[in-house]
Design an enzyme around this catalytic site. Structure first.
Site, short mmCIF file in Angstrom:
data_model
loop_
_atom_site.label_atom_id
_atom_site.label_comp_id
_atom_site.label_asym_id
_atom_site.label_seq_id
_atom_site.Cartn_x
_atom_site.Cartn_y
_atom_site.Cartn_z
N GLY A 176 0.79 -1.21 -0.04
CA GLY A 176 0.05 0.03 -0.11
C GLY A 176 0.85 1.32 0.02
N GLN A 234 3.19 10.11 1.09
CA GLN A 234 4.40 9.22 1.14
C GLN A 234 5.41 9.72 -0.14
OE1 GLN A 234 2.60 5.40 1.96
NE2 GLN A 234 4.31 5.15 3.21
N CYS A 273 5.60 -0.38 7.07
CA CYS A 273 5.37 1.01 6.35
C CYS A 273 6.58 1.27 5.76
CB CYS A 273 4.97 2.25 7.40
SG CYS A 273 4.45 3.72 6.50
N LEU A 274 6.70 1.56 4.36
CA LEU A 274 7.67 1.88 3.46
C LEU A 274 8.36 3.19 4.19
CD1 LEU A 274 6.33 1.33 -0.04
CD2 LEU A 274 7.76 0.04 1.26
N HIS A 291 -4.77 1.91 7.28
CA HIS A 291 -3.33 2.47 7.42
C HIS A 291 -2.79 3.36 6.46
CE1 HIS A 291 1.18 1.34 7.79
NE2 HIS A 291 1.22 2.32 6.81
N GLU A 292 -3.28 3.29 5.11
CA GLU A 292 -3.00 4.31 4.15
C GLU A 292 -3.98 5.50 4.39
OE1 GLU A 292 -0.55 3.56 2.74
OE2 GLU A 292 -0.44 1.65 2.99
N HIS A 342 -2.38 7.84 6.74
CA HIS A 342 -1.33 8.80 6.10
C HIS A 342 -1.95 9.91 5.57
CE1 HIS A 342 2.38 6.42 6.27
NE2 HIS A 342 1.76 5.33 5.86
NI NI Z 1 2.52 3.32 5.63
#
Ligand code: NI
Length: 163
Positions: free
Chosen positions: A46, A51, A92-93, A134-135, A138
């Site tokens: 995701g 991000q 998470c990236l 989660h996204e 963000h």
């Molecule tokens: Ni994330």
């Protein structure tokens, strides 16, 4: 298409609220393509637009590692959440190499626009629901570590535990 740089924890852009997308112009279409390419390259499931440094309410989700299918949600809203919660590990990236347990609703209903700017509303469960939540966090400047009561652990230590 081009790869974008993933913003890492500590970058203040990750703490800002993203803005609604009003129309799908060429720039936005290119952004979505680049997000997909970047997520695939980084091996994520995701990604949210902030991000990659763009404060637009766009997320992409790849719920099945085995499949190439990527779902796009523009201006996503969670319209329903189950009372039943599940605690599970997330990564998470923007926080590379780490994981942590987060409690999230098992089922959610999401209202959003697709890549044709057509509105839809659909129910999701388990892992798919977790990634969406989660996204969407963000987009509101929230990182999963904020919701992780037990703290983050290194992925290498997590792998040791599993053995
Ligand atoms: Ni994330």
């Amino acid at each position: 298409m081009s790869l974008r740089v993933i913003r890492k924890d500590g970058d203040e852009i990750l703490r800002k609220r993203s803005k609604e997308v009003k129309e799908l112009n060429e720039k936005t279409i290119e952004l979505i393509k680049d997000m997909k390419e970047t997520m695939n390259k980084e091996g994520g499931c995701g990604l949210a637009s902030p991000q990659v440094g763009i404060l637009k309410r766009i997320i992409i989700v790849k719920p099945d590692e085995e499949k190439d299918e990527i779902f796009t949600f523009i201006n996503p809203q969670i319209t329903k959440s189950s009372e039943e919660m599940i605690e599970s590990f997330e990564g998470c990236l923007s926080i590379p190499g780490m994981s942590g347990e987060v409690s999230r609703p098992k089922n959610i209903t999401v209202k959003a626009y697709n890549e044709q700017m057509v509105q839809f509303e659909q129910e999701y469960e388990d892992f798919f629901a977790r990634i969406i939540l989660h996204e969407v966090d963000h987009l509101d400047g929230i990182l999963y570590k904020d919701r992780c009561k037990k703290g983050l652990i290194k992925n290498e230590d997590l792998e040791k535990d599993e053995k």
